[in-house]
Design a protein around this motif. Structure first.
Motif, PDB file in Angstrom:
ATOM      1  N   SER A  43      -4.561  39.242   9.597  1.00  0.00           N
ATOM      2  CA  SER A  43      -4.499  40.680   9.303  1.00  0.00           C
ATOM      3  C   SER A  43      -3.921  40.924   7.916  1.00  0.00           C
ATOM      4  O   SER A  43      -4.418  41.765   7.152  1.00  0.00           O
ATOM      5  CB  SER A  43      -3.658  41.396  10.366  1.00  0.00           C
ATOM      6  OG  SER A  43      -4.275  41.299  11.636  1.00  0.00           O
ATOM      7  N   ALA A  47      -5.846  42.670   4.719  1.00  0.00           N
ATOM      8  CA  ALA A  47      -5.298  43.806   3.979  1.00  0.00           C
ATOM      9  C   ALA A  47      -5.230  43.490   2.490  1.00  0.00           C
ATOM     10  O   ALA A  47      -5.518  44.349   1.637  1.00  0.00           O
ATOM     11  CB  ALA A  47      -3.905  44.145   4.525  1.00  0.00           C
ATOM     12  N   ARG A  50      -8.741  43.730   1.067  1.00  0.00           N
ATOM     13  CA  ARG A  50      -9.234  45.108   0.945  1.00  0.00           C
ATOM     14  C   ARG A  50      -8.752  45.744  -0.356  1.00  0.00           C
ATOM     15  O   ARG A  50      -9.468  46.528  -0.973  1.00  0.00           O
ATOM     16  CB  ARG A  50      -8.774  45.950   2.141  1.00  0.00           C
ATOM     17  CG  ARG A  50      -9.543  45.645   3.431  1.00  0.00           C
ATOM     18  CD  ARG A  50      -8.972  46.455   4.599  1.00  0.00           C
ATOM     19  NE  ARG A  50      -9.125  47.898   4.354  1.00  0.00           N
ATOM     20  CZ  ARG A  50     -10.202  48.590   4.709  1.00  0.00           C
ATOM     21  NH1 ARG A  50     -11.192  47.998   5.335  1.00  0.00           N
ATOM     22  NH2 ARG A  50     -10.280  49.875   4.451  1.00  0.00           N
ATOM     23  N   LYS A  51      -7.532  45.368  -0.793  1.00  0.00           N
ATOM     24  CA  LYS A  51      -7.026  45.900  -2.074  1.00  0.00           C
ATOM     25  C   LYS A  51      -7.923  45.457  -3.228  1.00  0.00           C
ATOM     26  O   LYS A  51      -8.164  46.205  -4.172  1.00  0.00           O
ATOM     27  CB  LYS A  51      -5.604  45.430  -2.302  1.00  0.00           C
ATOM     28  CG  LYS A  51      -4.589  45.998  -1.325  1.00  0.00           C
ATOM     29  CD  LYS A  51      -3.188  45.449  -1.637  1.00  0.00           C
ATOM     30  CE  LYS A  51      -2.174  45.984  -0.644  1.00  0.00           C
ATOM     31  NZ  LYS A  51      -0.812  45.433  -0.895  1.00  0.00           N
ATOM     32  N   CYS A  97      -8.867  43.492  10.662  1.00  0.00           N
ATOM     33  CA  CYS A  97      -8.689  44.299   9.457  1.00  0.00           C
ATOM     34  C   CYS A  97      -8.432  45.783   9.797  1.00  0.00           C
ATOM     35  O   CYS A  97      -7.648  46.435   9.120  1.00  0.00           O
ATOM     36  CB  CYS A  97      -9.914  44.188   8.547  1.00  0.00           C
ATOM     37  SG  CYS A  97     -10.166  42.510   7.893  1.00  0.00           S
TER      38      CYS A  97
END
Length: 947
Positions: A43, A47, A50-51, A97
């Protein structure tokens, strides 16, 4: 759980750790207890990723939704995702996610952990790359400073260059092309992965990997380049650790020196030289950009074969550099720079010599390997002479087996019928398909200097079989195959070796088949006054056998060792005309007592089985008389045969032929094995009147332009306490071997050369070692007998018949390519102070009026009064010498002045010539009576039939 999904999530686990907790990467998890920890890591990694999408201004959720709308298209086109169930991936994305709770997850973390643990087990230590210097390529130059060879580990043809010596623009080009954020990321570039991910969606035909420069170094040097998830897992973790163990500059230096850039070049320095003929420090920005573009695919973007692709890639790299303000618009013109012609190195000679270079470097310079760095080795070899020596040895060995009927044809070297068909189908071909295929064929024995020929026609007619072969120059000639069985076995497009006989008179040109011999040989050309190895052939062919028989093999020298005994006699004060009895002798074994003494008596005999009575030392050596040599040992060197043997052994060790002698009488007839190179050095010392130079192949070894080793030319050892007069007398006696003795087949060379033939017991080894003023040539022929047996050359196959014929073409080549032919030098000033000349009969040793009959000028040592010291009857009394009719023995029982033609052998050029008859001219041994031999199987020293 789907296996692809397991591998993807194991990779995600590695990515999550190196990006979120690089200092605490775990390489082992418990498949039960650590599931929650792994879920948290996945997870956190999602994250983090995703940035990266947000930074690149890409909405990951919209992208996934779009992908899910066209699942079939994606699964069929995107190679990177082929076989993956996108629905399962989407569920997993929502689980880790989006942190949605899923009733049935497609991800079994236990399976993921098991795969991950196995993949990252026993990771290599990244710290080992600190200060690592990769293997380099060393260049070997010949005596004219021309490139002879490169020595390098496979896939490591490089020259290491420091990062500071690479222009900044060139470094920037590689960073721009391969890893834009190299100086910002910590081993893994999330944004680079995003760009690769998007690129794979938009251009599915050529998948991108998104690896950083650090990852590429890890792949190239530590984890390997397998195309597997396991390798990718290991690569990411090792790359992360590298970033903490090495500086960015160290990583970039490793990268620029390790990457393959085409044209057989690893690293920027070798690539700069291969493509542009200049060092890396002299590269322009555009040249550096072209090389940087090759890093992605040196074959795909090859400017030699795909210039348009290379130009497009160059424009891309220059554009990236311009975008990042690394280069101005004016300099960013995508025009392919001028390349130097690329000629892949394909050496076809000197392989045994180059191998010897590597061994000698270890001994003289302490270099364990010439590939540990990049060295320039200046060698002693004369490249043209090296070719001539190899050519002569190969031809000589094949001729021996043809002449003796020992040849065995094992089949063609290759068959190129498939290549001919492929080339024939190409409508662009302008030459015959067989010719193109033949020119591009590299035969297994790539250092054999015969011509390759392809069978074009094998027909049968009223006059028998007819075979025509094509040559690489386009000619088509009839083939002489030596036997009907060979002719029947050849089929179209078989490739064989041939020797071309040019048209002569009414005889048309033809191609004579050449058959790989099973017999072996070795040849060496040594510079007398320098010790330089000018040429070295360690065997018939290096691909067939890497054993260098010049330096790595020891064989019995036979009669080539006899000069040692005669040198001891000359140093004792005897003269070349001193008489010794050539008659049977029996010597008791040294130190034996009782029954052992009764069994070990030594009774040598002459090759012809006869005896000549009283004979001069000169004639005894010239004609290689075993009985005379044994008698000299027993009565002429010291108070006893045992002490005489000690004198010969002392000389042998002083001459560095042996470190210790085996004390048994057959030693004087060459029973103890010796290296060819040491025997050649001894004969070179004879030519030098006792000065023994150290044989060497290396003059200097340089690194970065600085000499780290240099041969000392002043290193000279004097044999025999510098008794130059004795050495000159021996030199003159060996000149007589050619003029009147066992090497008289080349008597026309006797004004210019001296030497000695040698044959060991039962014709196991054949030798000739000869010298001129400038060079010594040593030749050996025999079977390796590595299977424990002892295959001999066959009855009558002596040094004079097998080895001597090769001497003339080699020495003629030395005269043309190294030093011109000159008459053998007379005695030096130092030697002449001890010598006086007299005219004598060379057969009886008696004084003879100058200019009369067989009168011969002999050199004698002076007595205290300055006159010739008369030792003619010191061993054999005058009465003994005339006890019976004195036999004026000559080797062939013909008068002095025999003018028969020498054994026919090609000149070193291997130009127009006739192939000799099957037996050639008869050697003298064939004329001598051959008495029946009685061999006692219990007798240890079996006869020692020497010649």
């Amino acid at each position: 759980m789907d296996s692809i999904l397991i591998k993807i999530f194991a990779t995600a686990l590695a990515f999550s750790q190196v990006t979120t907790r690089p200092d605490g990467v775990k390489t082992e998890f418990d498949a039960v207890r650590d599931r929650s920890e792994v879920a948290e890591l996945l997870s956190a990694g999602c994250a983090h990723m995703r940035k990266a999408f947000d930074i690149e201004d890409i909405n990951l959720d919209d992208l996934i939704a779009t992908a899910m709308d066209d699942k079939e298209a994606l699964s069929s086109e995107i190679k990177a995702l082929k076989g993956l169930k996108l629905a399962d991936l989407h569920v997993a994305y929502r689980q880790f996610c989006k942190v949605d709770k899923m009733e049935e997850s497609p991800v079994d973390l236990g399976h993921v952990i098991t795969f991950y643990n196995s993949a990252v087990k026993d990771l290599p230590d990244a710290v080992q790359l600190k200060h690592l210097k990769l293997p380099g390529a060393s260049v070997v130059l010949d005596s004219k400073s021309e490139r002879l060879a490169e020595i390098y580990v496979p896939n490591n043809r490089r020259i290491w260059v420091k990062l500071a010596d690479i222009p900044e623009a060139v470094r920037n080009a590689f960073v721009a092309a391969e890893d834009k954020r190299f100086f910002q990321h910590t081993g893994i570039d999330e944004r680079g992965l995003v760009r690769a991910f998007i690129g794979n969606f938009t251009h599915p035909g050529r998948p991108q990997g998104g690896s950083t420069i650090t990852q590429q170094v890890a792949k190239n040097l530590l984890v390997g380049n397998d195309i597997t998830y396991e390798r990718k897992l290991r690569e990411m973790i090792v790359a992360s650790r590298m970033e903490r163990a090495l500086t960015k500059a160290e990583i970039l230096e490793l990268y620029l020196n390790s990457i393959y850039l085409g044209r057989g070049a690893w690293g920027i320095e070798m690539a700069a030289r291969s493509y542009f003929g200049k060092p890396a420090e002299a590269l322009s920005a555009v040249e550096g950009a072209l090389l940087a573009g090759l890093a992605k695919g040196p074959n795909y973007f090859n400017p030699d074969h795909h210039p348009e692709r290379a130009r497009e890639r160059l424009a891309y790299v220059l554009g990236r550099m311009q975008d990042d303000a690394m280069i101005g618009a004016a300099a960013a013109q995508p025009v392919l720079p001028q390349l130097v012609e690329y000629r892949p190195a394909r050496r076809d000679f000197g392989f045994h010599f180059v191998d010897h270079i590597a061994r000698e470097a270890k001994v003289v310079a302490g270099l364990d390997s010439l590939t540990s760095s990049s060295y320039t080795v200046r060698s002693t070899v004369n490249s043209a002479l090296q070719r001539a020596v190899e050519t002569t040895l190969q031809e000589g060995l094949a001729r021996y087996e043809l002449n003796s009927g020992r040849y065995k044809f094992e089949g063609p070297e290759a068959n190129i019928s498939d290549a001919v068909r492929q080339i024939a189908a190409d409508l662009r071909a302008t030459e015959p398909a067989w010719l193109v295929a033949l020119k591009t064929t590299r035969l297994p024995l790539y250092d054999v200097h015969w011509e390759a020929a392809v069978v074009l026609e094998n027909t049968r007619g009223k006059r028998g079989d007819a075979i025509n072969v094509g040559l690489t120059d386009g000619r088509i000639l009839p083939l002489n195959t030596w036997s009907a069985a060979i002719r029947r076995g050849l089929k179209p497009y078989d490739v064989v070796y041939v020797q071309v006989g040019e048209a002569k008179g009414k005889q048309a040109a033809r191609a004579d088949l050449r058959i790989r011999p099973t017999v072996q040989g070795a040849a060496l050309v040594l510079g007398n006054e320098t010790g330089r190895i000018l040429a070295m052939a360690g065997g018939f062919s290096y691909p067939a056998s890497q054993l260098n028989r010049v330096v790595q093999s020891q064989r019995q020298p036979g009669s080539t060792l006899k000069p040692l005994t005669y040198l001891a006699a000359l140093r004792k004060g005897l003269q070349p005309n001193t008489l010794v009895m050539d008659e049977p002798i029996t010597l008791a074994p040294i130190g034996a007592t009782g029954s052992a003494r009764q069994r070990g008596f030594w009774s040598p005999r002459n090759y012809d089985g006869g005896a000549s009575g009283a004979i001069t030392l000169r004639r005894a050596l010239e004609n290689s008389r075993n009985l005379a040599t044994a008698q000299l040992l027993a009565t002429g060197l010291d108070d006893s045969a045992e002490q005489g043997l000690d004198r010969v052994c002392e000389l042998a060790m002083e001459a560095q032929l042996y470190k210790e002698c085996m004390r048994y009488y057959p030693f004087v007839l060459g029973a103890q094995t010796v290296r060819l190179i040491d025997l050649a050095a001894f004969y070179a010392a004879i030519a030098n009147e006792g000065a023994r130079l150290q044989p060497h192949a290396i003059e200097t070894i340089e690194q970065d332009g600085r000499a780290i080793y240099r041969h000392d030319p002043r290193a000279v050892d004097w044999i025999g306490f510098a008794d130059r007069a004795s050495f000159y007398q021996l030199k003159s006696m060996l000149q007589g071997v050619l003029a009147r003795g066992t090497a008289h087949a080349v008597k026309h060379l006797s004004p210019y050369a001296g030497g000695k033939t040698g044959t060991t017991d039962n014709w196991a080894d054949a030798w000739f070692v000869g010298f001129t003023n400038d060079v010594t040539v040593a030749i050996w022929v025999g079977y390796d007998n590595g299977d424990g047996g002892r295959r001999t050359l066959g009855r009558g196959q002596t040094g004079a018949k097998v080895a001597l014929p090769m001497f003339e073409p080699i020495v003629q080549a030395a005269w043309e390519l190294h030093a011109p032919r000159t008459a053998l030098n007379g005695p030096s000033r130092e030697a002449m102070h001890q010598l006086v000349t007299l005219s004598i009969d060379p057969y009886t040793g008696d004084p003879a009026p100058a200019g009369s009959g067989r009168a011969f000028t002999e050199y004698f040592k002076r007595d205290p009064s300055g006159r010739a010291n008369d030792t003619q009857f010191r061993i054999v009394s005058r009465a003994e010498s005339y006890a019976g009719p004195f036999q004026q023995w000559s080797y062939d029982n013909h008068p002095y002045g025999d003018n028969r033609p020498p054994f026919p052998f090609p000149t070193w050029r291997l130009g127009p010539r006739e192939y000799p008859s099957w037996r050639g001219y008869p050697d003298d041994e064939d004329r001598l009576p051959q008495p029946p031999r009685r061999v006692d199987p219990d007798y240890f020293w079996r006869g020692w039939i020497e010649h």
